[in-house]
Design an enzyme around this catalytic site. Structure first.
Site, PDB file in Angstrom:
ATOM      1  N   ASP A  13      20.676  73.228  24.533  1.00 14.51           N
ATOM      2  CA  ASP A  13      19.763  74.253  24.050  1.00 14.51           C
ATOM      3  C   ASP A  13      18.886  73.610  22.965  1.00 14.51           C
ATOM      4  O   ASP A  13      19.237  72.557  22.425  1.00 14.51           O
ATOM      5  CB  ASP A  13      20.595  75.418  23.497  1.00 14.51           C
ATOM      6  CG  ASP A  13      19.744  76.460  22.806  1.00 14.51           C
ATOM      7  OD1 ASP A  13      18.738  76.893  23.408  1.00 14.51           O
ATOM      8  OD2 ASP A  13      20.074  76.838  21.663  1.00 14.51           O
ATOM      9  N   ASP A  15      16.644  75.628  20.196  1.00 10.06           N
ATOM     10  CA  ASP A  15      16.607  76.340  18.909  1.00 10.06           C
ATOM     11  C   ASP A  15      18.011  76.578  18.367  1.00 10.06           C
ATOM     12  O   ASP A  15      18.877  77.105  19.074  1.00 10.06           O
ATOM     13  CB  ASP A  15      15.885  77.677  19.069  1.00 10.06           C
ATOM     14  CG  ASP A  15      14.433  77.505  19.490  1.00 10.06           C
ATOM     15  OD1 ASP A  15      14.194  76.934  20.574  1.00 10.06           O
ATOM     16  OD2 ASP A  15      13.548  77.931  18.741  1.00 10.06           O
TER      17      ASP A  15
HETATM   18 MG   LIG Z   1      19.644  78.510  20.553  1.00  8.91          MG
END
Ligand SMILES: [Mg+2]
Length: 239
Positions: A13, A15
Protein backbone atom coordinates in the site's frame (compact mmCIF):
# COMPACT_ATOMS: atom_id res chain seq x y z
CA UNK A 1 -4.99 -21.62 5.85
CA UNK A 2 -2.71 -18.59 5.84
CA UNK A 3 -0.49 -18.53 2.74
CA UNK A 4 3.15 -19.10 3.66
CA UNK A 5 6.40 -17.87 2.09
CA UNK A 6 8.12 -18.04 -0.32
CA UNK A 7 5.98 -15.40 -2.03
CA UNK A 8 6.50 -14.44 -5.67
CA UNK A 9 4.67 -11.13 -5.33
CA UNK A 10 4.71 -8.56 -2.56
CA UNK A 11 2.02 -5.90 -2.76
CA UNK A 12 2.55 -2.64 -0.88
CA UNK A 13 0.00 0.00 0.00
CA UNK A 14 1.19 3.61 -0.40
CA UNK A 15 -0.50 6.03 2.03
CA UNK A 16 0.42 5.45 5.70
CA UNK A 17 2.43 2.38 4.63
CA UNK A 18 5.23 3.47 2.25
CA UNK A 19 4.67 7.14 3.17
CA UNK A 20 3.79 8.77 6.47
CA UNK A 21 0.95 10.82 5.00
CA UNK A 22 -2.51 10.34 3.46
CA UNK A 23 -2.24 12.01 0.05
CA UNK A 24 -5.90 12.98 -0.18
CA UNK A 25 -5.71 14.67 3.23
CA UNK A 26 -2.66 16.63 2.10
CA UNK A 27 -4.48 17.85 -1.01
CA UNK A 28 -7.47 18.78 1.16
CA UNK A 29 -5.23 20.87 3.41
CA UNK A 30 -3.77 22.60 0.35
CA UNK A 31 -7.32 23.56 -0.69
CA UNK A 32 -8.56 24.44 2.81
CA UNK A 33 -11.12 21.63 3.19
CA UNK A 34 -9.09 19.31 5.42
CA UNK A 35 -11.63 19.00 8.24
CA UNK A 36 -14.39 17.47 6.15
CA UNK A 37 -12.07 15.33 4.07
CA UNK A 38 -10.08 13.85 6.95
CA UNK A 39 -13.28 12.63 8.61
CA UNK A 40 -14.50 10.97 5.38
CA UNK A 41 -11.12 9.30 4.86
CA UNK A 42 -10.94 8.05 8.43
CA UNK A 43 -14.49 6.66 8.22
CA UNK A 44 -13.62 4.79 5.03
CA UNK A 45 -10.37 3.39 6.43
CA UNK A 46 -12.23 2.19 9.54
CA UNK A 47 -14.77 0.51 7.29
CA UNK A 48 -17.73 2.63 8.43
CA UNK A 49 -18.57 3.69 4.85
CA UNK A 50 -17.69 2.06 1.51
CA UNK A 51 -14.91 3.81 -0.36
CA UNK A 52 -17.03 4.36 -3.49
CA UNK A 53 -19.47 6.48 -1.48
CA UNK A 54 -16.76 9.02 -0.71
CA UNK A 55 -14.17 8.72 -3.49
CA UNK A 56 -15.68 11.08 -6.02
CA UNK A 57 -17.15 13.30 -3.30
CA UNK A 58 -13.76 13.97 -1.75
CA UNK A 59 -12.23 14.83 -5.12
CA UNK A 60 -15.16 17.12 -6.02
CA UNK A 61 -14.62 18.98 -2.74
CA UNK A 62 -10.88 19.31 -3.30
CA UNK A 63 -10.79 19.71 -7.10
CA UNK A 64 -7.03 19.11 -7.27
CA UNK A 65 -5.22 20.84 -10.14
CA UNK A 66 -2.68 19.09 -12.31
CA UNK A 67 0.19 20.97 -10.65
CA UNK A 68 -1.03 19.84 -7.21
CA UNK A 69 -0.11 16.28 -8.14
CA UNK A 70 3.51 17.33 -8.61
CA UNK A 71 3.40 18.96 -5.18
CA UNK A 72 1.94 15.81 -3.63
CA UNK A 73 4.60 13.68 -5.33
CA UNK A 74 7.24 15.76 -3.52
CA UNK A 75 5.38 15.47 -0.20
CA UNK A 76 5.25 11.69 -0.63
CA UNK A 77 8.93 11.29 -1.43
CA UNK A 78 9.87 13.57 1.49
CA UNK A 79 7.86 11.44 3.89
CA UNK A 80 8.88 7.90 2.99
CA UNK A 81 8.58 5.54 5.94
CA UNK A 82 11.82 4.40 7.53
CA UNK A 83 13.09 1.23 5.88
CA UNK A 84 10.87 1.55 2.76
CA UNK A 85 13.75 1.79 0.34
CA UNK A 86 15.71 -1.06 1.98
CA UNK A 87 12.60 -3.25 2.06
CA UNK A 88 12.03 -2.91 -1.69
CA UNK A 89 15.71 -3.34 -2.51
CA UNK A 90 15.90 -6.55 -0.47
CA UNK A 91 12.69 -7.98 -1.94
CA UNK A 92 13.84 -7.25 -5.48
CA UNK A 93 17.26 -8.77 -4.80
CA UNK A 94 15.35 -11.93 -3.86
CA UNK A 95 13.58 -11.72 -7.25
CA UNK A 96 10.19 -10.81 -5.79
CA UNK A 97 7.76 -8.88 -7.96
CA UNK A 98 7.03 -5.76 -5.92
CA UNK A 99 3.80 -3.91 -6.73
CA UNK A 100 2.11 -0.83 -5.28
CA UNK A 101 -1.68 -1.09 -5.09
CA UNK A 102 -3.15 2.22 -3.93
CA UNK A 103 -6.44 4.05 -3.86
CA UNK A 104 -4.33 7.19 -4.24
CA UNK A 105 -3.61 9.20 -7.37
CA UNK A 106 -1.47 7.66 -10.06
CA UNK A 107 0.99 10.45 -10.78
CA UNK A 108 2.21 10.96 -7.19
CA UNK A 109 2.10 7.24 -6.38
CA UNK A 110 4.19 6.56 -9.50
CA UNK A 111 6.77 9.04 -8.18
CA UNK A 112 6.96 7.02 -4.96
CA UNK A 113 7.49 3.90 -7.06
CA UNK A 114 10.25 5.60 -9.07
CA UNK A 115 11.97 6.72 -5.85
CA UNK A 116 11.94 3.07 -4.71
CA UNK A 117 12.97 1.60 -8.10
CA UNK A 118 9.62 -0.15 -8.54
CA UNK A 119 8.75 -0.46 -12.26
CA UNK A 120 5.98 1.87 -13.47
CA UNK A 121 4.10 -1.16 -14.80
CA UNK A 122 3.78 -2.43 -11.21
CA UNK A 123 1.90 0.67 -10.03
CA UNK A 124 -1.87 0.43 -9.64
CA UNK A 125 -3.63 3.68 -8.66
CA UNK A 126 -6.29 6.13 -9.83
CA UNK A 127 -5.72 8.36 -12.85
CA UNK A 128 -7.29 11.82 -12.87
CA UNK A 129 -8.53 13.80 -15.86
CA UNK A 130 -7.74 17.52 -16.26
CA UNK A 131 -8.97 20.31 -18.48
CA UNK A 132 -6.62 22.15 -20.85
CA UNK A 133 -5.98 24.75 -18.13
CA UNK A 134 -4.95 22.04 -15.65
CA UNK A 135 -8.20 22.19 -13.67
CA UNK A 136 -9.83 19.10 -12.22
CA UNK A 137 -12.17 17.27 -14.60
CA UNK A 138 -12.82 13.99 -12.77
CA UNK A 139 -11.19 10.59 -12.44
CA UNK A 140 -10.99 7.74 -14.93
CA UNK A 141 -14.41 6.28 -14.31
CA UNK A 142 -13.69 2.57 -14.51
CA UNK A 143 -10.81 2.68 -12.01
CA UNK A 144 -11.25 -0.41 -9.80
CA UNK A 145 -9.38 1.33 -6.98
CA UNK A 146 -12.13 3.90 -6.46
CA UNK A 147 -14.53 1.24 -5.18
CA UNK A 148 -14.72 -1.51 -2.58
CA UNK A 149 -13.24 -4.73 -3.88
CA UNK A 150 -10.80 -2.98 -6.20
CA UNK A 151 -7.67 -3.92 -4.27
CA UNK A 152 -8.98 -7.46 -3.96
CA UNK A 153 -9.53 -7.73 -7.72
CA UNK A 154 -6.01 -6.56 -8.54
CA UNK A 155 -4.52 -8.89 -5.93
CA UNK A 156 -6.53 -11.83 -7.30
CA UNK A 157 -5.26 -11.08 -10.81
CA UNK A 158 -1.64 -11.08 -9.57
CA UNK A 159 -2.18 -14.37 -7.74
CA UNK A 160 -3.58 -15.89 -10.96
CA UNK A 161 -0.36 -14.94 -12.73
CA UNK A 162 2.20 -15.69 -10.02
CA UNK A 163 0.53 -18.28 -7.81
CA UNK A 164 0.71 -16.48 -4.48
CA UNK A 165 1.20 -13.07 -2.88
CA UNK A 166 1.72 -11.23 0.37
CA UNK A 167 0.32 -7.76 1.03
CA UNK A 168 1.43 -5.01 3.42
CA UNK A 169 -0.95 -2.21 4.36
CA UNK A 170 -2.63 -0.20 7.09
CA UNK A 171 -6.25 0.21 5.97
CA UNK A 172 -9.51 -1.66 5.67
CA UNK A 173 -9.28 -1.82 1.87
CA UNK A 174 -5.97 -3.64 2.25
CA UNK A 175 -7.85 -6.47 3.96
CA UNK A 176 -9.53 -7.15 0.60
CA UNK A 177 -6.20 -8.56 -0.52
CA UNK A 178 -6.31 -11.05 2.33
CA UNK A 179 -9.79 -12.12 1.23
CA UNK A 180 -8.38 -12.52 -2.30
CA UNK A 181 -5.81 -15.01 -1.01
CA UNK A 182 -2.77 -12.96 -0.01
CA UNK A 183 -1.00 -13.20 3.30
CA UNK A 184 -1.91 -9.92 4.98
CA UNK A 185 0.72 -8.08 6.98
CA UNK A 186 -0.91 -5.17 8.81
CA UNK A 187 1.52 -2.27 9.17
CA UNK A 188 0.88 0.00 12.14
CA UNK A 189 4.10 2.00 12.01
CA UNK A 190 2.19 5.11 10.86
CA UNK A 191 -1.48 4.50 11.71
CA UNK A 192 -3.01 1.72 13.78
CA UNK A 193 -6.53 0.74 12.67
CA UNK A 194 -8.04 -1.69 15.19
CA UNK A 195 -9.92 -3.68 12.53
CA UNK A 196 -6.68 -4.27 10.64
CA UNK A 197 -4.81 -5.23 13.80
CA UNK A 198 -7.61 -7.67 14.57
CA UNK A 199 -7.99 -9.28 11.13
CA UNK A 200 -4.53 -9.23 9.53
CA UNK A 201 -2.55 -12.48 9.55
CA UNK A 202 0.26 -10.58 11.23
CA UNK A 203 0.34 -7.05 12.64
CA UNK A 204 3.60 -5.13 12.84
CA UNK A 205 3.72 -1.96 14.89
CA UNK A 206 7.41 -1.06 14.51
CA UNK A 207 8.28 2.32 12.97
CA UNK A 208 10.48 0.68 10.29
CA UNK A 209 9.09 -1.27 7.35
CA UNK A 210 12.04 -3.63 7.66
CA UNK A 211 10.14 -5.19 10.54
CA UNK A 212 7.71 -6.79 8.05
CA UNK A 213 10.52 -8.73 6.32
CA UNK A 214 10.52 -11.80 8.61
CA UNK A 215 6.83 -12.27 7.74
CA UNK A 216 7.46 -12.08 3.98
CA UNK A 217 10.47 -14.37 3.66
CA UNK A 218 11.48 -17.93 4.40
CA UNK A 219 14.39 -18.54 6.76
CA UNK A 220 16.38 -19.58 3.69
CA UNK A 221 15.63 -16.28 1.94
CA UNK A 222 16.62 -14.30 5.03
CA UNK A 223 19.93 -16.15 5.05
CA UNK A 224 20.37 -15.81 1.26
CA UNK A 225 20.02 -12.06 1.48
CA UNK A 226 22.43 -11.93 4.41
CA UNK A 227 19.73 -10.31 6.46
CA UNK A 228 19.94 -11.89 9.85
CA UNK A 229 21.50 -8.81 11.40
CA UNK A 230 19.21 -6.37 9.52
CA UNK A 231 16.09 -8.20 10.63
CA UNK A 232 17.48 -8.36 14.13
CA UNK A 233 18.00 -4.59 14.17
CA UNK A 234 14.47 -3.92 12.91
CA UNK A 235 13.11 -6.09 15.70
CA UNK A 236 15.25 -4.43 18.29
CA UNK A 237 14.22 -0.92 17.23
CA UNK A 238 10.57 -1.97 17.42
CA UNK A 239 10.87 -3.29 20.95
MG1 LIG B 1 -2.93 3.10 3.49
Amino acid sequence: VTPQPPFRVVILDCDSTLTRIEGIDELARLHGVEGEIAELTAAAMRGDVPIESIYGRRLEMIRPRRKDLEWLASRYTETLVEGASDLVRILQALRKNVHIVSGGLLHPVAKVAAALSIPAANVHAVNLVFGDDGSYAGFVADSPLTRSGGKGDICAALIRVYGNAAAVGDGITDLEMQAAGARMIGFGGVAVRPIVRQRADVFVEAPSLLAVLPHLLTAGEIAEAGLDSTVQRAHTSSA
